[in-house]
Design an enzyme around this catalytic site. Structure first.
Site, PDB file in Angstrom:
ATOM      1  N   ASP A 124       0.788  -1.229   0.000  1.00  0.00           N
ATOM      2  CA  ASP A 124       0.000   0.000   0.000  1.00  0.00           C
ATOM      3  C   ASP A 124       0.826   1.288   0.000  1.00  0.00           C
ATOM      4  N   CYS A 156     -15.255  -8.391 -16.730  1.00  0.00           N
ATOM      5  CA  CYS A 156     -16.365  -7.492 -16.391  1.00  0.00           C
ATOM      6  C   CYS A 156     -17.413  -7.461 -17.516  1.00  0.00           C
ATOM      7  N   CYS A 166     -21.089  -5.497 -17.918  1.00  0.00           N
ATOM      8  CA  CYS A 166     -21.655  -5.149 -16.599  1.00  0.00           C
ATOM      9  C   CYS A 166     -21.237  -3.739 -16.178  1.00  0.00           C
ATOM     10  N   CYS A 207     -21.118  -1.544 -10.756  1.00  0.00           N
ATOM     11  CA  CYS A 207     -20.345  -0.674  -9.852  1.00  0.00           C
ATOM     12  C   CYS A 207     -20.515   0.796 -10.227  1.00  0.00           C
ATOM     13  N   CYS A 223     -22.109   3.571  -7.539  1.00  0.00           N
ATOM     14  CA  CYS A 223     -21.254   4.563  -6.857  1.00  0.00           C
ATOM     15  C   CYS A 223     -22.096   5.766  -6.451  1.00  0.00           C
ATOM     16  N   CYS A 259     -14.572  10.296  -4.633  1.00  0.00           N
ATOM     17  CA  CYS A 259     -14.804   8.935  -4.092  1.00  0.00           C
ATOM     18  C   CYS A 259     -15.003   9.053  -2.577  1.00  0.00           C
ATOM     19  N   CYS A 267     -15.453   3.231   1.789  1.00  0.00           N
ATOM     20  CA  CYS A 267     -16.731   2.947   1.128  1.00  0.00           C
ATOM     21  C   CYS A 267     -16.577   1.644   0.360  1.00  0.00           C
ATOM     22  N   CYS A 310     -18.784   0.099  -4.515  1.00  0.00           N
ATOM     23  CA  CYS A 310     -18.384  -0.442  -5.820  1.00  0.00           C
ATOM     24  C   CYS A 310     -17.940  -1.893  -5.707  1.00  0.00           C
ATOM     25  N   CYS A 312     -20.823  -5.526  -6.955  1.00  0.00           N
ATOM     26  CA  CYS A 312     -20.203  -6.325  -8.022  1.00  0.00           C
ATOM     27  C   CYS A 312     -20.735  -7.756  -8.001  1.00  0.00           C
TER      28      CYS A 312
HETATM   29  C1  B12 Z   1      -4.505   6.105  -3.636  1.00  0.00           C
HETATM   30  C2  B12 Z   1      -5.293   4.881  -3.265  1.00  0.00           C
HETATM   31  C3  B12 Z   1      -6.666   5.037  -3.081  1.00  0.00           C
HETATM   32  C4  B12 Z   1      -7.417   6.290  -3.475  1.00  0.00           C
HETATM   33  C5  B12 Z   1      -7.594   6.283  -5.019  1.00  0.00           C
HETATM   34  C6  B12 Z   1      -8.127   4.942  -5.560  1.00  0.00           C
HETATM   35  C7  B12 Z   1      -7.822   4.649  -7.007  1.00  0.00           C
HETATM   36  N1  B12 Z   1      -8.685   3.853  -7.621  1.00  0.00           N
HETATM   37  O1  B12 Z   1      -6.829   5.083  -7.570  1.00  0.00           O
HETATM   38  C8  B12 Z   1      -8.718   6.156  -2.653  1.00  0.00           C
HETATM   39  C9  B12 Z   1      -8.547   6.836  -1.304  1.00  0.00           C
HETATM   40  C10 B12 Z   1      -9.970   6.700  -3.328  1.00  0.00           C
HETATM   41  C11 B12 Z   1      -8.750   4.647  -2.449  1.00  0.00           C
HETATM   42  C12 B12 Z   1      -9.915   3.958  -2.187  1.00  0.00           C
HETATM   43  C13 B12 Z   1      -9.967   2.579  -2.010  1.00  0.00           C
HETATM   44  N2  B12 Z   1      -8.926   1.757  -1.881  1.00  0.00           N
HETATM   45 CO1  B12 Z   1      -7.076   2.298  -2.193  1.00  0.00          CO
HETATM   46  N3  B12 Z   1      -5.256   2.596  -2.644  1.00  0.00           N
HETATM   47  C14 B12 Z   1      -4.651   3.629  -3.112  1.00  0.00           C
HETATM   48  C15 B12 Z   1      -3.171   3.318  -3.395  1.00  0.00           C
HETATM   49  C16 B12 Z   1      -2.317   3.861  -2.244  1.00  0.00           C
HETATM   50  C17 B12 Z   1      -2.647   3.847  -4.743  1.00  0.00           C
HETATM   51  C18 B12 Z   1      -3.608   3.587  -5.922  1.00  0.00           C
HETATM   52  C19 B12 Z   1      -3.176   4.283  -7.187  1.00  0.00           C
HETATM   53  O2  B12 Z   1      -2.010   4.449  -7.442  1.00  0.00           O
HETATM   54  N4  B12 Z   1      -4.135   4.674  -8.025  1.00  0.00           N
HETATM   55  C20 B12 Z   1      -3.888   5.268  -9.300  1.00  0.00           C
HETATM   56  C21 B12 Z   1      -4.553   4.432 -10.410  1.00  0.00           C
HETATM   57  C22 B12 Z   1      -4.491   5.210 -11.711  1.00  0.00           C
HETATM   58  O3  B12 Z   1      -3.817   3.221 -10.578  1.00  0.00           O
HETATM   59  P1  B12 Z   1      -4.158   1.813  -9.861  1.00  0.00           P
HETATM   60  O4  B12 Z   1      -5.560   1.715  -9.498  1.00  0.00           O
HETATM   61  O5  B12 Z   1      -3.120   1.550  -8.805  1.00  0.00           O
HETATM   62  O6  B12 Z   1      -3.799   0.787 -11.045  1.00  0.00           O
HETATM   63  C23 B12 Z   1      -4.742   0.448 -12.061  1.00  0.00           C
HETATM   64  C24 B12 Z   1      -5.001   1.551 -13.062  1.00  0.00           C
HETATM   65  O7  B12 Z   1      -3.804   2.261 -13.278  1.00  0.00           O
HETATM   66  C25 B12 Z   1      -5.433   0.735 -14.286  1.00  0.00           C
HETATM   67  N5  B12 Z   1      -4.954   1.239 -15.554  1.00  0.00           N
HETATM   68  C26 B12 Z   1      -3.702   1.422 -15.949  1.00  0.00           C
HETATM   69  N6  B12 Z   1      -3.691   1.873 -17.209  1.00  0.00           N
HETATM   70  C27 B12 Z   1      -4.959   1.952 -17.626  1.00  0.00           C
HETATM   71  C28 B12 Z   1      -5.506   2.333 -18.826  1.00  0.00           C
HETATM   72  C29 B12 Z   1      -6.906   2.288 -18.991  1.00  0.00           C
HETATM   73  C30 B12 Z   1      -7.483   2.713 -20.293  1.00  0.00           C
HETATM   74  C31 B12 Z   1      -7.747   1.849 -17.919  1.00  0.00           C
HETATM   75  C32 B12 Z   1      -9.227   1.744 -18.092  1.00  0.00           C
HETATM   76  C33 B12 Z   1      -7.161   1.478 -16.688  1.00  0.00           C
HETATM   77  C34 B12 Z   1      -5.781   1.538 -16.568  1.00  0.00           C
HETATM   78  O8  B12 Z   1      -4.865  -0.572 -14.117  1.00  0.00           O
HETATM   79  C35 B12 Z   1      -4.162  -0.657 -12.901  1.00  0.00           C
HETATM   80  C36 B12 Z   1      -4.362  -2.038 -12.297  1.00  0.00           C
HETATM   81  O9  B12 Z   1      -5.696  -2.271 -11.929  1.00  0.00           O
HETATM   82  C37 B12 Z   1      -3.208   1.748  -3.417  1.00  0.00           C
HETATM   83  C38 B12 Z   1      -1.935   1.061  -2.896  1.00  0.00           C
HETATM   84  C39 B12 Z   1      -0.822   1.106  -3.915  1.00  0.00           C
HETATM   85  N7  B12 Z   1       0.367   1.472  -3.500  1.00  0.00           N
HETATM   86  O10 B12 Z   1      -1.032   0.794  -5.063  1.00  0.00           O
HETATM   87  C40 B12 Z   1      -4.454   1.389  -2.542  1.00  0.00           C
HETATM   88  C41 B12 Z   1      -5.332   0.232  -2.981  1.00  0.00           C
HETATM   89  C42 B12 Z   1      -5.544   0.365  -4.470  1.00  0.00           C
HETATM   90  N8  B12 Z   1      -6.588   0.486  -2.304  1.00  0.00           N
HETATM   91  C43 B12 Z   1      -7.217  -0.583  -1.947  1.00  0.00           C
HETATM   92  C44 B12 Z   1      -8.524  -0.603  -1.368  1.00  0.00           C
HETATM   93  C45 B12 Z   1      -8.950  -1.899  -0.679  1.00  0.00           C
HETATM   94  C46 B12 Z   1      -9.349   0.532  -1.452  1.00  0.00           C
HETATM   95  C47 B12 Z   1     -10.843   0.609  -1.092  1.00  0.00           C
HETATM   96  C48 B12 Z   1     -11.658  -0.633  -1.455  1.00  0.00           C
HETATM   97  C49 B12 Z   1     -10.925   0.896   0.425  1.00  0.00           C
HETATM   98  C50 B12 Z   1     -12.343   1.167   0.913  1.00  0.00           C
HETATM   99  N9  B12 Z   1     -13.134   0.141   1.155  1.00  0.00           N
HETATM  100  O11 B12 Z   1     -12.706   2.287   1.096  1.00  0.00           O
HETATM  101  C51 B12 Z   1     -11.271   1.851  -1.918  1.00  0.00           C
HETATM  102  C52 B12 Z   1     -11.738   1.459  -3.328  1.00  0.00           C
HETATM  103  C53 B12 Z   1     -11.971   2.644  -4.227  1.00  0.00           C
HETATM  104  C54 B12 Z   1     -11.735   2.281  -5.703  1.00  0.00           C
HETATM  105  N10 B12 Z   1     -12.789   1.846  -6.389  1.00  0.00           N
HETATM  106  O12 B12 Z   1     -10.614   2.386  -6.201  1.00  0.00           O
HETATM  107  C55 B12 Z   1      -6.445  -1.842  -2.298  1.00  0.00           C
HETATM  108  C56 B12 Z   1      -7.085  -2.505  -3.542  1.00  0.00           C
HETATM  109  C57 B12 Z   1      -7.180  -4.015  -3.492  1.00  0.00           C
HETATM  110  C58 B12 Z   1      -7.817  -4.547  -4.743  1.00  0.00           C
HETATM  111  N11 B12 Z   1      -8.445  -5.709  -4.623  1.00  0.00           N
HETATM  112  O13 B12 Z   1      -7.771  -3.968  -5.801  1.00  0.00           O
HETATM  113  C59 B12 Z   1      -4.988  -1.239  -2.531  1.00  0.00           C
HETATM  114  C60 B12 Z   1      -4.167  -1.974  -3.591  1.00  0.00           C
HETATM  115  C61 B12 Z   1      -4.283  -1.293  -1.163  1.00  0.00           C
HETATM  116  C62 B12 Z   1      -3.756  -2.691  -0.863  1.00  0.00           C
HETATM  117  N12 B12 Z   1      -2.447  -2.850  -0.809  1.00  0.00           N
HETATM  118  O14 B12 Z   1      -4.487  -3.651  -0.706  1.00  0.00           O
HETATM  119  N13 B12 Z   1      -7.520   4.099  -2.576  1.00  0.00           N
END
Ligand code: B12
Length: 377
Positions: free
Chosen positions: A134, A188, A191, A194, A198, A214, A240, A243, A247
């Protein structure tokens, strides 16, 4: 070194120490993610909780010298509480999202990664690692996706066929050339459950979130929660799950593999009014061990006020007046003013009128005036 044999041994050992799923990927840069992170930043969609250096986020070789693989781990967490709280007896309750049930998952996953490191070191003394959960630089989801743990869902979560999206993720960069696993196909399909569920429309499209709207993010901020979101927060005091609970893949998933992750219902679904009166020490004693306490007491108290307003809980009026009159923080005073306005009644309105005369902070004044304006037209 027979890397395939070692991989099989690592997989077998991971099961013994309570890692529910393990996957392997290369240590190549995350090129697609880089574009995505830049785009999210440009749009102002990031939360600010992420590692700010995008290069580090996508370049494992900046984190460990000459890396050759990344091991991704997933641990499933419970969805339903084993014990229940008694209905409405004792007052209204808030709700911590499931990722904050039981002992803070950072400790649990770090422990598993440490055990894995020790196991590998016994077999390969020259092994080097960098483990993270994380708070590390890498995107835990991007690693998990590439390592075949699950697919990247429209709800942004990594969804595993076995445990749904209710998994915590962590990883270990290594200098061992493990054979990479194959990423999973997206499942997915068409569907949109989510996106439809939201509460704030934060999922702007499948796989893309505006973290700024969010609820999980909003409950973790320290300032005022923008008014448009307050009612949508309901009784969530941390995080929260909408989402995830919406699912279809998650339907019926509820795994209780790890005793430390079991929720104490008095903590995961706490009475709201007592939260407003907690001292720092009391807060630490009660909530200090759960993931949801990382931002400290104030955000949880602010969210508790919003939840009490959501329930229109008149019994909370004395505590809210106390906060309006005596809290040092404008955020707490202002949120109390908003909550009093929502609950209403003679006592609440009188207190707001009195505070209007005395208050000097512009943000709090604004909240008081907004609350009173509901009763003057
Ligand atoms: C910042 C953060 C948040 C932020 C932003 C969330 C977000 N979606 O980015 C907030 C505070 C909102 C948040 C909320 C939650 N979080 Co959070 N969070 C993080 C953190 C620290 C970084 C995430 C990040 O970099 N996001 C930036 C986005 C852009 O990248 P990403 O989601 O990591 O990666 C995906 C996208 O980049 C996507 N992608 C890449 N290229 C492209 C291109 C296209 C076209 C598309 C469509 C997608 C896409 O693919 C990647 C892989 O899935 C991580 C831990 C970590 N170090 O990674 C935990 C983490 C993602 N969180 C986690 C959790 C559990 C949650 C919550 C469920 C907690 C809760 N119950 O409230 C919610 C879920 C909200 C949601 N739907 O995302 C878990 C997710 C576990 C899982 N099964 O996926 C993590 C991994 C922590 C952990 N180590 O377990 N979180």
């Amino acid at each position: 070194m027979d890397v395939n044999k070692l991989k099989a041994e690592v997989i077998a050992f991971s099961k013994e120490i309570g890692i529910d799923k393990i996957g392997f990927t290369t240590a190549d840069p995350f090129t697609e993610l880089k574009g995505r992170l830049i785009r999210q930043q440009e749009l102002g969609y990031q939360s600010g909780f992420e590692e700010p250096d995008i290069e580090k986020r996508v370049t494992p070789s900046m984190l460990l010298e000459e890396p050759l693989s990344i091991i991704s781990i997933a641990l499933a967490y419970p969805v339903k509480m084993k014990q229940r709280v008694e209905g409405r007896k004792g007052g209204r309750r808030g709700f911590f999202s499931r990722a904050s049930w039981g002992l803070d998952y950072h400790h649990i996953l770090k422990d598993r990664l440490k055990k894995l490191e020790e196991f590998i070191l016994e077999k390969v003394p020259e092994a080097r690692f960098k483990s993270m959960v994380d708070t590390g630089e890498l995107s835990d989801r991007a690693v998990a996706e590439r390592a075949g743990i699950g697919w990247s869902g429209k709800n942004c979560a990594i969804i595993t066929p076995e445990f749904g999206s209710y998994v915590y993720l962590g990883e270990m960069i290594t200098n061992i050339p493990f054979e990479p696993d194959t990423p999973m196909e997206d499942q997915c399909g068409t569907c949109t459950a989510c996106l439809d569920a939201c509460p704030t429309g934060a999922l702007v499209q499948g796989g893309q979130i505006n973290a700024q709207s969010c609820i999980a993010y909003l409950t973790q901020t320290k300032g005022f929660i923008p008014e448009e979101f307050r009612e949508k927060i309901g009784n969530r005091v941390y995080g929260c799950d909408s989402c995830q609970t919406s699912c279809p893949v998650n339907k019926g998933k509820d795994f209780h593999f790890h005793e430390e992750m079991e929720a104490d219902p008095e903590i995961a679904k706490p009475l709201l009014r007592p939260i407003l009166k907690l001292s720092n020490r009391e807060f630490k004693n009660k909530f200090g061990h759960v993931a949801g306490s990382w931002r400290g007491k104030k955000p949880i108290q602010r969210n508790a006020m919003i939840a009490l307003a959501h329930f229109k809980d008149e019994t909370a009026i004395p505590e809210l007046i106390e906060a309006l009159e005596n809290e040092a923080s404008p955020v707490m005073k202002g949120t109390a003013a908003w909550a009093l306005g929502k609950i209403g009644g003679v006592q609440a309105i009188d207190a707001l009128k009195k505070a209007k005369e005395l208050e000097t902070h512009p943000d709090v004044q604004k909240e008081i005036e907004n609350s009173l304006s509901r009763y003057t037209s």
